[in-house]
Design a protein around this motif. Structure first.
Motif, mmCIF file in Angstrom:
data_model
loop_
_atom_site.group_PDB
_atom_site.id
_atom_site.type_symbol
_atom_site.label_atom_id
_atom_site.label_comp_id
_atom_site.label_asym_id
_atom_site.label_seq_id
_atom_site.Cartn_x
_atom_site.Cartn_y
_atom_site.Cartn_z
ATOM 1 N N ALA A 67 -12.200 -27.272 -28.567
ATOM 2 C CA ALA A 67 -13.125 -28.414 -28.495
ATOM 3 C C ALA A 67 -14.115 -28.117 -27.374
ATOM 4 N N TRP A 68 -15.369 -27.919 -27.720
ATOM 5 C CA TRP A 68 -16.338 -27.464 -26.724
ATOM 6 C C TRP A 68 -17.539 -28.382 -26.567
ATOM 7 N N GLU A 69 -17.851 -29.161 -27.561
ATOM 8 C CA GLU A 69 -19.102 -29.910 -27.532
ATOM 9 C C GLU A 69 -19.152 -30.972 -26.439
ATOM 10 N N ASN A 70 -18.051 -31.584 -26.110
ATOM 11 C CA ASN A 70 -18.036 -32.650 -25.107
ATOM 12 C C ASN A 70 -17.260 -32.248 -23.863
ATOM 13 N N GLN A 71 -17.362 -30.977 -23.492
ATOM 14 C CA GLN A 71 -16.674 -30.459 -22.310
ATOM 15 C C GLN A 71 -17.704 -30.129 -21.231
ATOM 16 N N PRO A 72 -17.998 -31.069 -20.340
ATOM 17 C CA PRO A 72 -19.061 -30.841 -19.358
ATOM 18 C C PRO A 72 -18.750 -29.726 -18.352
ATOM 19 N N ASN A 73 -17.471 -29.401 -18.164
ATOM 20 C CA ASN A 73 -17.115 -28.382 -17.170
ATOM 21 C C ASN A 73 -16.952 -26.989 -17.758
ATOM 22 N N MET A 74 -17.234 -26.821 -19.038
ATOM 23 C CA MET A 74 -17.095 -25.508 -19.670
ATOM 24 C C MET A 74 -18.181 -24.565 -19.158
ATOM 25 N N LEU A 97 -1.033 -22.542 -36.102
ATOM 26 C CA LEU A 97 -0.723 -21.555 -35.072
ATOM 27 C C LEU A 97 -1.212 -20.197 -35.544
ATOM 28 N N PHE A 98 -1.978 -19.537 -34.707
ATOM 29 C CA PHE A 98 -2.499 -18.215 -35.019
ATOM 30 C C PHE A 98 -1.960 -17.232 -33.997
ATOM 31 N N ALA A 99 -1.361 -16.169 -34.446
ATOM 32 C CA ALA A 99 -0.936 -15.069 -33.574
ATOM 33 C C ALA A 99 -1.679 -13.835 -34.081
ATOM 34 N N PHE A 100 -2.188 -13.031 -33.163
ATOM 35 C CA PHE A 100 -2.999 -11.896 -33.586
ATOM 36 C C PHE A 100 -2.847 -10.724 -32.635
ATOM 37 N N SER A 101 -3.061 -9.540 -33.170
ATOM 38 C CA SER A 101 -3.024 -8.312 -32.383
ATOM 39 C C SER A 101 -3.762 -7.224 -33.144
ATOM 40 N N SER A 108 -2.694 -15.635 -29.028
ATOM 41 C CA SER A 108 -2.316 -16.712 -29.932
ATOM 42 C C SER A 108 -3.186 -17.921 -29.630
ATOM 43 N N ILE A 109 -3.357 -18.735 -30.658
ATOM 44 C CA ILE A 109 -4.146 -19.960 -30.536
ATOM 45 C C ILE A 109 -3.365 -21.059 -31.238
ATOM 46 N N LEU A 110 -3.218 -22.175 -30.584
ATOM 47 C CA LEU A 110 -2.617 -23.341 -31.198
ATOM 48 C C LEU A 110 -3.726 -24.326 -31.486
ATOM 49 N N ASP A 111 -3.935 -24.622 -32.755
ATOM 50 C CA ASP A 111 -5.026 -25.503 -33.151
ATOM 51 C C ASP A 111 -4.553 -26.942 -33.135
#
Length: 111
Positions: A67-74, A97-101, A108-111
């Motif tokens: 979530a990036w659109e409303n993150q003022p500190n990003m 859940l995404f695991a990658f290599s 990994s990313i947890l959505d």
């Protein structure tokens, strides 16, 4: 099926500075129509990894953005990356859940 359909629709308009149009067409369909949801993610990730100059972490950030659109500190550079990639593709719907290599990166990313 939404992401599969979007990837299929893009096949007619894709262009690459790394591949001729004929070589790109050899890669179609990007998504195997008989694959599972996880297999579809893998197909899309593999295609993006092989046809762009982006790293595996960048590809995963494109496919499953935080979530990036409303993150003022990003960090502004990170925000710009997410903004740029939002014009190329929509976020992937599931799995959660995404695991990658790729032999260099593991993540990994947890959505």
């Amino acid at each position: 099926r939404g992401n599969r359909n979007w990837m299929r629709a893009r096949e007619g308009v894709m262009a690459s500075k790394f591949f001729t149009q004929e070589h790109l067409e050899d890669l179609y369909p990007i998504i195997d129509p008989h694959s599972s949801d996880s297999g579809s993610v893998d197909n899309a990730m593999e295609f993006l990894l092989r046809t762009t100059n982006k790293s595996l972490p960048e590809i995963m950030m494109m496919m499953v953005p935080e979530a990036w659109e409303n993150q003022p500190n990003m960090d502004p550079l990170k925000r710009d990356f997410y903004n740029w990639s939002s014009f190329l593709m929509e976020p992937w719907d599931g799995p959660a859940l995404f695991a990658f290599s790729d032999g260099r990166y593991v993540g990994s990313i947890l959505d």
